[in-house]
Enzyme design. Sequence first.
Site, PDB file in Angstrom:
ATOM      1  N   SER A  57       0.814  -1.221   0.000  1.00  9.71           N
ATOM      2  CA  SER A  57       0.000   0.000   0.000  1.00  9.71           C
ATOM      3  C   SER A  57       0.846   1.268   0.000  1.00  9.71           C
ATOM      4  O   SER A  57       0.443   2.290  -0.565  1.00  9.71           O
ATOM      5  CB  SER A  57      -0.913   0.007   1.233  1.00  9.71           C
ATOM      6  OG  SER A  57      -1.889  -0.997   1.125  1.00  9.71           O
ATOM      7  N   GLU A  59       3.293   1.929  -1.651  1.00 14.15           N
ATOM      8  CA  GLU A  59       3.743   2.273  -3.006  1.00 14.15           C
ATOM      9  C   GLU A  59       2.605   2.729  -3.935  1.00 14.15           C
ATOM     10  O   GLU A  59       2.862   3.144  -5.061  1.00 14.15           O
ATOM     11  CB  GLU A  59       4.434   1.053  -3.643  1.00 14.15           C
ATOM     12  CG  GLU A  59       5.854   0.811  -3.144  1.00 14.15           C
ATOM     13  CD  GLU A  59       5.931   0.209  -1.750  1.00 14.15           C
ATOM     14  OE1 GLU A  59       5.111  -0.661  -1.434  1.00 14.15           O
ATOM     15  OE2 GLU A  59       6.812   0.629  -0.967  1.00 14.15           O
ATOM     16  N   HIS A  89       3.652  -0.149  12.161  1.00 13.79           N
ATOM     17  CA  HIS A  89       3.657  -0.084  10.701  1.00 13.79           C
ATOM     18  C   HIS A  89       2.326   0.378  10.126  1.00 13.79           C
ATOM     19  O   HIS A  89       2.252   1.240   9.264  1.00 13.79           O
ATOM     20  CB  HIS A  89       3.985  -1.472  10.121  1.00 13.79           C
ATOM     21  CG  HIS A  89       5.214  -1.503   9.307  1.00 13.79           C
ATOM     22  ND1 HIS A  89       6.447  -1.757   9.841  1.00 13.79           N
ATOM     23  CD2 HIS A  89       5.406  -1.307   7.980  1.00 13.79           C
ATOM     24  CE1 HIS A  89       7.349  -1.720   8.889  1.00 13.79           C
ATOM     25  NE2 HIS A  89       6.737  -1.445   7.748  1.00 13.79           N
TER      26      HIS A  89
END
Length: 150
Positions: A57, A59, A89
């Site tokens: 996600s 990218e 994260h």
Amino acid sequence: MKGITFEKMDGSALKVGIVVARWNSVLTYSLRDGAIQGLKDSGVLDDNIVVLEVPGSYEVVFGAKHLIETKKVDAVICLGVLVKGETMHFEYISDAVTQGIMDLNTTTGIPVIYGVLNCLTEQQAEARATGDNNHGYWWGKSAVEMALLA
Ligand code: DLZ
């Protein structure tokens, strides 16, 4: 009724990009298929749907910018599935992608649809990415509606 309702639309003159993350690919591919169906049901031709895969996600924003700059698309749909894990994260990626997609909307003049599920569990994501509740379908239609505004 759950989800979004749409008027009948004619997207036959539109070219639409889809950026799909491969992380949680069973679900993101299902969202992709739903989005393609939503586009087709709105008149978008097969040849005018451009699909680009990216690793995760994080990218999808770069991928969407790439499609806008190189493929002359009228709209882009960003697809990803983020599931909260044990670390931070999830929060960082979710915030970055959300802001990145908003930035593209305000700077490129091309509508970029927010097709990123941010879920606490895989079950929540599955319920929103598959079957009759596949959100990808609405995101496909949302892309056509927004592109037709231009
Ligand atoms: C690293 C990572 C983690 C932990 N979780 C997800 C996730 O739930 N969904 C997703 O789409 N991507 C995840 N990623 C990968 C990042 O999006 C990204 O691909 C990497 O950090 C490399 O930039």
